[in-house]
Design an enzyme around this catalytic site. Structure first.
Site, PDB file in Angstrom:
ATOM      1  N   ASP A 159       0.933  -1.222   0.020  1.00  0.00           N
ATOM      2  CA  ASP A 159      -0.030  -0.010  -0.015  1.00  0.00           C
ATOM      3  C   ASP A 159       0.815   1.080  -0.042  1.00  0.00           C
ATOM      4  OD1 ASP A 159       0.763   0.357   2.570  1.00  0.00           O
ATOM      5  OD2 ASP A 159      -0.937  -0.293   3.520  1.00  0.00           O
ATOM      6  N   SER A 160       0.295   2.468  -0.190  1.00  0.00           N
ATOM      7  CA  SER A 160       0.898   3.574  -0.338  1.00  0.00           C
ATOM      8  C   SER A 160       1.693   3.931   0.851  1.00  0.00           C
ATOM      9  CB  SER A 160      -0.218   4.616  -0.795  1.00  0.00           C
ATOM     10  OG  SER A 160      -0.930   5.000   0.517  1.00  0.00           O
TER      11      SER A 160
END
Lengths: 79, 411
Positions: free
Chosen positions: A40-41
């Site tokens: 994920d970011s």
């Protein structure tokens, strides 16, 4: 800079494993961080900061979002 | 008991505490009267008047996989470990996600993260902060991680009421099931507050024991020479479930969760009201909410933190509201005070006391203080009635004047 692509790949593999638990061996050049490795970011931010420590190359946020694959990151670090 | 009321049962327990890394090892240590309090060896104790604490028996960062551990505050690590254990203990039930809830609280939240992140910020700048800093420090973080882990969609809650937080979370969960919002709720409390600033702040409030030469004897509820509480850390979690849901899946039922009573002292921000009126009110409301006859109550796991002010007031309130029959104990004599985690681990202990029909001891009780007119399980475990339905109560009170009492019964 005398780091080879292999050196950077090995270093990135270690970082990705430390942060996400994904085996370092799965971190191969053609893999996409989001689509293939399911990172994920927020974890990408952690990886970028760790990569800065490891390789001495800063990856600003506006560059980070363009680095989709492991190969992209290797290329950026190699300059 | 009316027949249309939703009955709530306990089908799983999990804990990680200063005396054990799981619920059963914690329970056997409590029955054996083992203290989990020890001298701290960190350099920073030199600057403190308090040099000991109830440190978790098992380091949570070593239990969780490293990628998970590094993005969770220690309080979240404890909660996740205890919740996973409770979930497995309940048989890892298949539950409709929209009928599964979480209610897990902490009194202080991720304070170790808050403080260490501020150090990082000052020394290295904002870019070096973990992107997980906010979810690590937010007090609803433990509930949120448990909810994510189990896929709970019926509601994820973190009630905050200082040292009553864990019990309030369990009370909230009972009501979630009783009012039909969920069939299963994972509920409890967690805390990881052993940090020099917290020890110093509680010492500044004159609330802590300073018995530095005898750490294991420092937590001594009801004893005449008690001089304050001992800080502990860890988590305790229950799986609560409607009786209908538990029966339908053939679950083992550990106890019934009868109800909860709440009140507030409205007297002083930290000190207990001397006549125990708020505690009596919470216990009276507990009896009403639980439809419980006080004669059925065989055991009370007291809040009793070993502070000079609180312990005697609590036992007087118990005697007034419940009579002088229940065997009263304070497991804080062994674990120390886990703040928001206290109601969690003490509810686990209360449920297991009913399962095994035995009260754990209050250790270090050498000289019973004046004015205590309830039987205390002094220094040795005491058997509870071997037959018939019996009930037990867990009391938890918090700075701010919060009073919470939760009742359980054998099934």
């Amino acid at each position: 800079m005398t780091m080879t692509e292999q050196d950077i790949l090995a270093g990135l593999g270690k970082i990705v494993n430390e942060i996400t638990g994904i085996p370092a061996g799965e971190v191969t050049p053609e893999k996409s961080f989001v689509d293939d490795l399911d990172i994920d970011s927020l974890s990408m931010v952690e990886i970028a900061v760790a990569a800065q420590d490891e390789f001495g190359v800063e990856i600003p946020d506006d560059q980070l979002k363009n680095l989709k694959t492991v190969k992209d990151v290797i290329g950026y670090i190699q300059g | 008991m009316s027949t249309d009321r939703v009955r709530v049962v306990v089908t799983g327990v999990g804990a990680t505490t200063p005396v054990g890394g799981d619920a059963e090892s914690t329970w056997s240590a409590l029955l054996a009267g083992r203290s989990g309090v020890r001298a701290l060896t960190e350099e920073w104790v030199d600057a403190l008047p308090v040099k000991f604490a109830g440190v978790a028996a098992v380091d949570p960062a070593g239990v969780l996989p490293r990628p998970e551990a590094r993005r969770l505050d220690r309080s979240e690590q404890f909660a996740l470990i205890a919740a996973r254990e409770a979930w497995q203990n309940a048989g890892a039930p298949t539950v409709d996600p929209e009928r599964l809830g979480v209610s897990v609280s902490s009194g202080i939240g991720g304070i170790n993260t808050t403080l260490s992140a501020y150090d990082t910020f000052k020394e290295k700048g904002w870019q070096r902060l973990s992107p997980f800093t906010v979810p690590m420090l937010m007090p609803n973080g433990p509930a949120a991680w448990v909810g994510l882990d189990l896929g709970a969609m019926a509601g994820v809650h973190g009630t905050v009421s200082a040292c009553a937080s864990g019990a309030e979370a369990i009370g909230y969960a009972i009501d979630m099931i009783r009012t039909g919002r969920a069939d299963v709720v994972v509920a409890g409390g967690t805390e990881a507050a052993i940090h020099p600033l917290n020890l110093a702040s509680f010492a500044a409030a004159r609330a802590m024991s300073m018995r530095n030469d005898e750490p294991e004897k420092a937590s001594r509820p009801f004893d005449r020479s008690r001089d304050g509480f001992v800080l502990g850390e860890g988590a305790g979690v229950l799986v609560l479930e409607s009786l209908e849901h538990a029966t339908a899946r053939g679950a083992d039922i550990l106890a019934e969760a009868l109800g909860v009573g709440y009140s507030a002292d409205s007297y002083h921000i930290t000190g207990p009201e001397p006549d125990g009126r708020g505690v009596i009110l919470a216990l009276t409301r507990l009896l009403e909410h639980s439809q419980l006859d006080p004669a059925e109550i065989a055991h009370v796991n007291a809040h009793a933190t070993s502070t000079p002010a609180g312990d005697v007031i609590e036992t007087r309130a118990i005697a007034k509201a419940l009579g002088s029959r229940p065997i009263v104990t304070s497991t804080k004599s062994m674990t120390g005070h886990l703040l928001g985690g206290a109601g969690g681990i003490e509810s686990v202990a209360t449920v297991l006391a009913l399962r095994d029909r035995v009260s754990p001891p209050t250790i270090n009780l050498d000289d019973l203080d004046d004015g205590i007119e309830v039987p205390i399980a002094a220094n040795a475990a005491r058997e509870l009635p071997a037959t018939g339905r019996i009930a037990a109560v867990n009391n938890s009170f918090g700075f701010g004047g919060h009073n919470v009492a939760v009742a359980f019964a054998t099934v």
